[in-house]
Design a protein around this motif. Structure first.
Motif, PDB file in Angstrom:
ATOM      1  N   ASN A 150     -26.592  35.005  19.770  1.00  0.00           N
ATOM      2  CA  ASN A 150     -27.403  34.065  18.985  1.00  0.00           C
ATOM      3  C   ASN A 150     -26.773  33.723  17.642  1.00  0.00           C
ATOM      4  O   ASN A 150     -27.388  33.887  16.592  1.00  0.00           O
ATOM      5  N   GLN A 151     -25.544  33.268  17.696  1.00  0.00           N
ATOM      6  CA  GLN A 151     -24.880  32.864  16.463  1.00  0.00           C
ATOM      7  C   GLN A 151     -24.334  31.449  16.590  1.00  0.00           C
ATOM      8  O   GLN A 151     -23.964  30.995  17.675  1.00  0.00           O
ATOM      9  N   ILE A 152     -24.286  30.793  15.466  1.00  0.00           N
ATOM     10  CA  ILE A 152     -23.698  29.459  15.355  1.00  0.00           C
ATOM     11  C   ILE A 152     -22.486  29.590  14.450  1.00  0.00           C
ATOM     12  O   ILE A 152     -22.595  30.132  13.344  1.00  0.00           O
ATOM     13  N   LEU A 153     -21.348  29.105  14.915  1.00  0.00           N
ATOM     14  CA  LEU A 153     -20.118  29.228  14.131  1.00  0.00           C
ATOM     15  C   LEU A 153     -19.968  28.049  13.182  1.00  0.00           C
ATOM     16  O   LEU A 153     -20.084  26.890  13.593  1.00  0.00           O
ATOM     17  N   ILE A 154     -19.691  28.353  11.920  1.00  0.00           N
ATOM     18  CA  ILE A 154     -19.297  27.330  10.954  1.00  0.00           C
ATOM     19  C   ILE A 154     -17.778  27.355  10.896  1.00  0.00           C
ATOM     20  O   ILE A 154     -17.173  28.359  10.522  1.00  0.00           O
ATOM     21  N   ALA A 155     -17.156  26.262  11.314  1.00  0.00           N
ATOM     22  CA  ALA A 155     -15.693  26.169  11.331  1.00  0.00           C
ATOM     23  C   ALA A 155     -15.266  25.132  10.298  1.00  0.00           C
ATOM     24  O   ALA A 155     -15.408  23.933  10.519  1.00  0.00           O
ATOM     25  N   ALA A 171     -23.606  27.272  19.204  1.00  0.00           N
ATOM     26  CA  ALA A 171     -23.203  25.937  18.748  1.00  0.00           C
ATOM     27  C   ALA A 171     -22.080  26.098  17.729  1.00  0.00           C
ATOM     28  O   ALA A 171     -21.869  27.191  17.181  1.00  0.00           O
ATOM     29  N   ILE A 172     -21.368  24.991  17.495  1.00  0.00           N
ATOM     30  CA  ILE A 172     -20.298  24.963  16.510  1.00  0.00           C
ATOM     31  C   ILE A 172     -20.635  23.887  15.479  1.00  0.00           C
ATOM     32  O   ILE A 172     -21.008  22.768  15.849  1.00  0.00           O
ATOM     33  N   LEU A 173     -20.516  24.224  14.216  1.00  0.00           N
ATOM     34  CA  LEU A 173     -20.690  23.254  13.139  1.00  0.00           C
ATOM     35  C   LEU A 173     -19.367  23.124  12.415  1.00  0.00           C
ATOM     36  O   LEU A 173     -18.742  24.132  12.078  1.00  0.00           O
ATOM     37  N   THR A 174     -18.934  21.898  12.179  1.00  0.00           N
ATOM     38  CA  THR A 174     -17.648  21.727  11.510  1.00  0.00           C
ATOM     39  C   THR A 174     -17.664  20.497  10.621  1.00  0.00           C
ATOM     40  O   THR A 174     -18.401  19.535  10.872  1.00  0.00           O
ATOM     41  N   THR A 207     -22.507  32.026  11.154  1.00  0.00           N
ATOM     42  CA  THR A 207     -21.420  32.922  10.786  1.00  0.00           C
ATOM     43  C   THR A 207     -20.160  32.100  10.600  1.00  0.00           C
ATOM     44  O   THR A 207     -20.009  31.029  11.190  1.00  0.00           O
ATOM     45  N   ARG A 208     -19.275  32.597   9.765  1.00  0.00           N
ATOM     46  CA  ARG A 208     -17.957  31.981   9.626  1.00  0.00           C
ATOM     47  C   ARG A 208     -16.898  32.840  10.308  1.00  0.00           C
ATOM     48  O   ARG A 208     -15.724  32.522  10.265  1.00  0.00           O
ATOM     49  N   ASN A 209     -17.338  33.928  10.921  1.00  0.00           N
ATOM     50  CA  ASN A 209     -16.435  34.863  11.592  1.00  0.00           C
ATOM     51  C   ASN A 209     -16.259  34.446  13.053  1.00  0.00           C
ATOM     52  O   ASN A 209     -17.102  34.758  13.895  1.00  0.00           O
ATOM     53  N   TYR A 210     -15.184  33.767  13.351  1.00  0.00           N
ATOM     54  CA  TYR A 210     -14.989  33.276  14.717  1.00  0.00           C
ATOM     55  C   TYR A 210     -14.646  34.399  15.703  1.00  0.00           C
ATOM     56  O   TYR A 210     -14.601  34.178  16.908  1.00  0.00           O
ATOM     57  N   PRO A 222     -22.194  22.767  22.416  1.00  0.00           N
ATOM     58  CA  PRO A 222     -23.015  21.961  21.509  1.00  0.00           C
ATOM     59  C   PRO A 222     -22.418  22.042  20.102  1.00  0.00           C
ATOM     60  O   PRO A 222     -22.109  23.141  19.619  1.00  0.00           O
ATOM     61  N   SER A 223     -22.242  20.887  19.480  1.00  0.00           N
ATOM     62  CA  SER A 223     -21.526  20.861  18.202  1.00  0.00           C
ATOM     63  C   SER A 223     -22.122  19.816  17.274  1.00  0.00           C
ATOM     64  O   SER A 223     -22.754  18.864  17.718  1.00  0.00           O
ATOM     65  N   VAL A 224     -21.850  19.996  16.003  1.00  0.00           N
ATOM     66  CA  VAL A 224     -22.117  18.944  15.030  1.00  0.00           C
ATOM     67  C   VAL A 224     -20.846  18.779  14.209  1.00  0.00           C
ATOM     68  O   VAL A 224     -20.364  19.730  13.591  1.00  0.00           O
ATOM     69  N   TYR A 225     -20.289  17.569  14.248  1.00  0.00           N
ATOM     70  CA  TYR A 225     -19.043  17.247  13.550  1.00  0.00           C
ATOM     71  C   TYR A 225     -19.343  16.561  12.221  1.00  0.00           C
ATOM     72  O   TYR A 225     -20.454  16.087  11.983  1.00  0.00           O
ATOM     73  N   SER A 226     -18.310  16.463  11.410  1.00  0.00           N
ATOM     74  CA  SER A 226     -18.370  15.732  10.138  1.00  0.00           C
ATOM     75  C   SER A 226     -19.572  16.157   9.300  1.00  0.00           C
ATOM     76  O   SER A 226     -20.235  15.313   8.675  1.00  0.00           O
ATOM     77  N   VAL A 227     -19.862  17.443   9.306  1.00  0.00           N
ATOM     78  CA  VAL A 227     -20.987  17.945   8.513  1.00  0.00           C
ATOM     79  C   VAL A 227     -20.652  17.792   7.031  1.00  0.00           C
ATOM     80  O   VAL A 227     -19.546  18.124   6.592  1.00  0.00           O
ATOM     81  N   GLN A 228     -21.608  17.261   6.283  1.00  0.00           N
ATOM     82  CA  GLN A 228     -21.362  16.908   4.881  1.00  0.00           C
ATOM     83  C   GLN A 228     -21.029  18.109   4.011  1.00  0.00           C
ATOM     84  O   GLN A 228     -20.134  18.050   3.174  1.00  0.00           O
TER      85      GLN A 228
END
Ligand code: SF4
Length: 136
Positions: free
Chosen positions: A30-35, A49-52, A21-24, A64-70
């Motif tokens: 059970n959602q993962i935020l795309i920031a 988790a957070i993806l950014t 979701t992009r809705n913070y 739990p996060s993933v940074y610098s996502v392409q």
């Protein structure tokens, strides 16, 4: 068709499967935020988790996060992804597609010429079988 992206994993100790979701402000489970562009300062604990696309130096997140996502261009609200410990984010289910399927293994032995996903000689059954069982 893009189904995979990657970044730098941080505190991802086991694969995480959830809807993006992009809705913070979302309160669903059970959602993962795309920031993209910025990281919200609150409400992050409700996400698995957070993806950014931001760099890890910009802000440390206590999740739990993933940074610098392409790229996130292939992901829409409600798609289901698996976030792996190495920072690879695979799309498992696309809400706008009529051609979703779940693999139980990639060890096919047919070797069709037109295969878009050539078989791999790797025992992936435990990984795929356990994806839904990882605790968050
Ligand atoms: S298309 Fe690929 S996955 Fe499907 S049967 Fe052929 S080799 Fe196996």
């Amino acid at each position: 068709m893009l189904l995979k992206t990657r970044g730098i994993a941080y505190r991802v100790y086991e694969p995480i499967v959830a809807r993006v979701t992009r809705n913070y402000l979302s309160k669903e489970q059970n959602q993962i935020l795309i920031a993209e562009a910025n990281l919200p300062s609150s409400n992050l604990k409700s996400f698995d988790a957070i993806l950014t696309n931001l760099s890890i130096e910009d802000s440390k997140i206590d999740r739990p996060s993933v940074y610098s996502v392409q790229t996130f261009q292939h992901l829409v609200e409600g798609d289901i992804v698996v976030v792996n410990t190495d920072g690879i984010i695979n799309t498992l289910y696309r809400v706008n597609s009529h051609q979703n399927f779940l693999l139980t293994t990639e060890r096919c032995n047919s070797n069709c010429l037109m295969c878009s996903q050539p078989p791999r000689d790797k025992n992936d059954i435990p990984y795929l079988f356990n994806l839904g069982d990882y605790k968050r």
